[in-house]
Scaffold this active site. Structure first.
Site, PDB file in Angstrom:
ATOM      1  N   CYS A  36      47.787 -15.032 -73.272  1.00  0.00           N
ATOM      2  CA  CYS A  36      46.487 -15.662 -73.346  1.00  0.00           C
ATOM      3  C   CYS A  36      46.499 -16.761 -74.409  1.00  0.00           C
ATOM      4  CB  CYS A  36      45.364 -14.700 -73.675  1.00  0.00           C
ATOM      5  SG  CYS A  36      45.231 -13.329 -72.541  1.00  0.00           S
ATOM      6  N   ARG A  82      51.160 -19.539 -72.296  1.00  0.00           N
ATOM      7  CA  ARG A  82      50.824 -18.213 -72.818  1.00  0.00           C
ATOM      8  C   ARG A  82      50.223 -17.299 -71.749  1.00  0.00           C
ATOM      9  NH1 ARG A  82      50.806 -18.347 -78.318  1.00  0.00           N
ATOM     10  NH2 ARG A  82      49.582 -16.446 -78.387  1.00  0.00           N
ATOM     11  N   TRP A 118      46.456 -14.069 -69.441  1.00  0.00           N
ATOM     12  CA  TRP A 118      47.554 -13.253 -68.925  1.00  0.00           C
ATOM     13  C   TRP A 118      47.002 -11.841 -68.922  1.00  0.00           C
ATOM     14  CZ3 TRP A 118      50.596  -9.161 -70.758  1.00  0.00           C
ATOM     15  CH2 TRP A 118      51.777  -8.904 -70.036  1.00  0.00           C
ATOM     16  N   ASN A 145      42.298 -13.001 -77.401  1.00  0.00           N
ATOM     17  CA  ASN A 145      43.708 -12.804 -77.076  1.00  0.00           C
ATOM     18  C   ASN A 145      44.148 -11.543 -77.793  1.00  0.00           C
ATOM     19  OD1 ASN A 145      46.506 -13.026 -76.728  1.00  0.00           O
ATOM     20  ND2 ASN A 145      46.702 -14.399 -78.475  1.00  0.00           N
ATOM     21  N   GLY A 146      44.688 -10.568 -77.056  1.00  0.00           N
ATOM     22  CA  GLY A 146      45.147  -9.337 -77.691  1.00  0.00           C
ATOM     23  C   GLY A 146      44.760  -8.134 -76.848  1.00  0.00           C
ATOM     24  N   GLU A 174      72.188 -11.377 -69.306  1.00  0.00           N
ATOM     25  CA  GLU A 174      71.267 -12.514 -69.369  1.00  0.00           C
ATOM     26  C   GLU A 174      71.159 -13.203 -68.000  1.00  0.00           C
ATOM     27  OE1 GLU A 174      68.996 -13.432 -71.122  1.00  0.00           O
ATOM     28  OE2 GLU A 174      68.692 -15.554 -70.770  1.00  0.00           O
ATOM     29  N   LYS A 184      67.649 -13.637 -65.942  1.00  0.00           N
ATOM     30  CA  LYS A 184      67.166 -14.952 -65.468  1.00  0.00           C
ATOM     31  C   LYS A 184      66.843 -14.885 -63.983  1.00  0.00           C
ATOM     32  CE  LYS A 184      66.388 -16.438 -68.259  1.00  0.00           C
ATOM     33  NZ  LYS A 184      66.426 -16.290 -69.684  1.00  0.00           N
ATOM     34  N   GLU A 229      63.705 -12.732 -63.187  1.00  0.00           N
ATOM     35  CA  GLU A 229      62.398 -13.193 -63.668  1.00  0.00           C
ATOM     36  C   GLU A 229      61.860 -14.414 -62.918  1.00  0.00           C
ATOM     37  OE1 GLU A 229      63.648 -15.065 -67.940  1.00  0.00           O
ATOM     38  OE2 GLU A 229      61.544 -14.648 -67.775  1.00  0.00           O
ATOM     39  N   HIS A 279      80.740   4.163 -61.785  1.00  0.00           N
ATOM     40  CA  HIS A 279      80.111   5.417 -62.200  1.00  0.00           C
ATOM     41  C   HIS A 279      78.725   5.603 -61.592  1.00  0.00           C
ATOM     42  CE1 HIS A 279      83.374   6.470 -64.853  1.00  0.00           C
ATOM     43  NE2 HIS A 279      83.346   5.243 -65.361  1.00  0.00           N
ATOM     44  N   LYS A 332      55.151 -17.026 -71.697  1.00  0.00           N
ATOM     45  CA  LYS A 332      56.212 -17.458 -72.611  1.00  0.00           C
ATOM     46  C   LYS A 332      56.185 -16.687 -73.927  1.00  0.00           C
ATOM     47  CE  LYS A 332      59.493 -20.422 -73.686  1.00  0.00           C
ATOM     48  NZ  LYS A 332      60.779 -20.108 -73.038  1.00  0.00           N
TER      49      LYS A 332
HETATM   50  C1  AGP Z   1      63.325 -14.838 -71.235  1.00  0.00           C
HETATM   51  O1  AGP Z   1      63.620 -15.653 -70.170  1.00  0.00           O
HETATM   52  C2  AGP Z   1      62.046 -14.194 -71.198  1.00  0.00           C
HETATM   53  N1  AGP Z   1      60.994 -15.070 -70.878  1.00  0.00           N
HETATM   54  C3  AGP Z   1      61.760 -13.134 -72.242  1.00  0.00           C
HETATM   55  O2  AGP Z   1      62.672 -12.114 -72.015  1.00  0.00           O
HETATM   56  C4  AGP Z   1      61.798 -13.516 -73.742  1.00  0.00           C
HETATM   57  O3  AGP Z   1      63.101 -13.808 -74.131  1.00  0.00           O
HETATM   58  C5  AGP Z   1      61.223 -12.340 -74.560  1.00  0.00           C
HETATM   59  O4  AGP Z   1      59.897 -12.147 -74.185  1.00  0.00           O
HETATM   60  C6  AGP Z   1      61.330 -12.549 -76.045  1.00  0.00           C
HETATM   61  O5  AGP Z   1      60.614 -13.660 -76.447  1.00  0.00           O
HETATM   62  P1  AGP Z   1      60.819 -14.283 -77.891  1.00  0.00           P
HETATM   63  O6  AGP Z   1      62.205 -14.828 -77.928  1.00  0.00           O
HETATM   64  O7  AGP Z   1      59.785 -15.351 -77.976  1.00  0.00           O
HETATM   65  O8  AGP Z   1      60.624 -13.191 -78.885  1.00  0.00           O
END
Ligand code: AGP
Length: 588
Positions: free
Chosen positions: A2, A27, A71, A95-96, A461, A465, A468, A484, A583
């Site tokens: 948010c 956000r 969000w 926000n929160g 990673e 990617k 997501e 396993h 983000k």
């Molecule tokens: C990564 O592509 C994600 N959007 C997410 O995992 C992100 O890395 C995670 O939320 C941590 O965010 P930060 O680095 O701002 O703490």
């Protein structure tokens, strides 16, 4: 999670709010709204979707207003749950997460009050309205004293339409004086302008914006002074006419690596940080998501090169695991945003238990930078796409520089970090071929990424990617672990991406490749060894430049980032704003 924005001044508020919201859209972007008042009439416009949905509200008249891009946490995505929320004379954006909202709501319902949304935020509006008797600041303070959880609030009353009151607890908030008014926002770029004086609110503090006066108050209600913060006007400049920020941000990786090396060589903060590091016998790392994967990469390099025991913890687990923080522990918190609630909570706990905290952060003035004993800024610049790309590479070069320095103090020879920017540029050029892999992924049921050691970190990673932004179920796995259990999921045409950058264990990963191939998997390879590209099991490959294997994720992740991007686009998604994500994750 948010974005909130507020304005009170000489200009019409609506355009200021809408422009600010565009800059906060990273956000959260499931619904959006603004409320403006001209002193007589209150107008609230709310829509499901992104900020552009309220472009029609630009012409709403009024010089005071608040806005919000959501969000969803409490309550689904609906116009009713979108902010601003109002009750009686009170209008607010939040926000929160309010953790005791259910209990508070129960009491308010018992008093006969009616609710129009499922949100915890509406509860706050009720509490403030009930506490209001002509003093908005006092009412907000009284309401906040009943709240448990996190909040950043901007509130106004239709009874006092020349005033905004703000409060903060565990959610970021910037307040300031601009040329033609007073402003509030979740993040600097939303309100930054030349000669603006901006301040951060700390947890428990309040701000009152009235006329052209900006006053700050402590949790106890005492007037307090504040220092302005410095900001770079260009940081908010993220206008770009290309198709997707994510693709642009991958292209920026070589520049970011170059800038990072220069910064490390010149920044005195780094030398302070290194002094602490050199005395440390034990390292704990806390982080989430991509930043957690950076932590795994550092662990691999730190232990193999420097022989310093390094533990990596998912921050949301660490905070509830009653962690052992041995004397002399150095805790490294890694975060792009510096606002991730779980990482911040883990840091608070570690500090309480005596750890020395170093934060590796990209965003200046973020909450984490104020908590840490030392801050090491990464040089990614502003990252707009929700999926972290260049910030991951920037974290890696900063973290590997730490390993390099610890090694030099210990008298151990560390591999050189030079030339990585050039090699990253070469990797981007070569990896464009992954675009041709996308038909295998677009219609797949699931995908797998495998590797060993540092290659496994890159696999994790790459998998994150892909899932997501393409919404394709995917797993990153230790190559040796496949047999396993997870091997049971391999069916004909299941795409498996193997990463091989360490000569001594390359054949071991190839064993897993063969096991998957025998079950019908289609194998894609990211490697720096030509001979493996020609193996009969390999359908397609990217031959990346050779670099020290302990640092290889900095290059090997690039084809994986591109693969995720092209798959997302081919599946018709918006890679910059994946569904359900934001983000900056400022809630638990
Ligand atoms: C990564 O592509 C994600 N959007 C997410 O995992 C992100 O890395 C995670 O939320 C941590 O965010 P930060 O680095 O701002 O703490």
């Amino acid at each position: 999670m948010c974005g909130i924005v507020g304005y009170i001044g000489k200009k019409q508020a609506a355009p200021v709010l809408i422009e600010g919201l565009y800059k906060l859209e990273y956000r959260g972007y499931d619904s959006v709204g603004i409320a403006v008042s001209d002193g007589e009439e209150l107008r609230i416009v709310k829509r499901i979707g992104r900020v552009k949905e309220i472009e029609c509200a630009r012409r709403e008249r009024g010089t005071v207003g608040i806005g919000h891009t959501r969000w969803a946490t409490n309550g689904g995505v609906s116009v009713e749950n979108a902010h601003p929320h109002s009750y009686k004379n009170i209008v607010l954006v939040h926000n929160g997460i309010i953790e005791n909202a259910e209990k508070l709501k129960y009491d308010l319902l018992a008093k006969g009050e009616k609710f129009y949304s499922e949100t915890d935020s509406e509860v706050i509006a009720h509490l403030i309205a009930d506490a209001y008797s002509g003093d908005l600041l006092g009412a907000v303070m009284r309401a906040c004293s009943q709240l448990t959880g996190s909040y950043a609030l901007a509130v106004f009353s239709t009874d006092e339409p020349r005033m905004l009151v703000c409060a903060r607890m565990h959610s970021p908030l910037i307040v300031g004086k601009a040329k033609e008014g007073l402003v509030v926002a979740s993040d600097i770029p939303a309100v930054a302008e030349k000669d603006a004086r901006l301040y951060t609110l700390n947890d428990g503090e309040f701000a009152k914006l009235e006329g052209d006066e900006l006053l700050f108050f402590s949790a106890a209600g005492r007037r307090i002074g504040k220092d302005t913060i410095e900001f770079d006007l260009n940081e908010g400049c993220v206008e770009w006419n290309g198709r997707h920020f994510m693709r642009k941000e991958i292209d920026e990786i070589p520049k970011v690596l170059q800038a990072s090396r220069l910064e490390i060589e010149n920044d005195s903060c780094f030398s302070d940080f290194y002094k602490v590091l050199c005395q440390t016998e034990y390292i704990q790392i806390v982080a989430c998501g991509t930043a957690y994967h950076s932590g795994l990469c550092l662990k691999s390099a730190m232990e193999r090169i420097c022989r310093v025991p390094t533990e990596v913890c998912i921050a949301s687990e660490y905070r509830y695991s009653d962690p052992i923080v041995a004397k002399g522990t150095l805790l490294i918190a890694i975060s792009q945003s510096g606002e991730t609630a779980d990482t911040i909570a883990a840091v608070r706990l570690a500090k309480k238990r005596g750890a020395y905290v170093a934060a590796v952060v990209n965003v200046r003035y973020s909450s984490l930078t104020r908590l840490a004993d030392v801050v090491l800024y990464t040089q990614a610049g502003r990252e707009v796409a929700v999926a972290a790309t260049k910030s991951f590479n920037a974290q890696l070069i900063a973290l590997y520089s730490i390993a390099e320095t610890v090694a030099s103090v210990k008298g151990v020879k560390a591999p050189s970090l030079t030339g990585l920017a050039r090699k990253a540029a070469e990797t981007i050029a070569i990896s464009e071929t992954v675009r041709s892999w996308t038909p295998y992924f677009v219609g797949a049921k699931s995908a797998y990424f495998i590797g060993r050691g540092a290659d496994m970190c890159a696999a994790l990673e790459g998998s994150l990617k892909l899932k997501e932004i393409s919404y394709l179920p995917s797993e990153g796995y230790a190559a040796g672990e496949l047999k396993h259990g997870t091997l049971a999921l391999i069916e004909p045409y299941t795409p498996v991406v193997a990463i091989i950058t360490r000569r001594d264990i390359a054949q071991k990963t190839m064993n897993a490749v063969r096991e998957a191939y025998s079950r019908g998997a289609v194998i894609f390879l990211v490697t720096c060894f030509k001979e493996f590209c020609d193996e009969k099991e390999v359908t397609a490959s990217v031959l990346i430049p050779k670099c020290p294997p302990d640092y290889s994720p900095i290059l090997s992740v690039i084809p994986l980032q591109l693969l995720a991007y092209y798959t997302s686009v081919a599946r018709g998604n918006d890679p910059d704003k994946p569904r359900n994500l934001a983000k900056s994750v400022t809630v638990e």
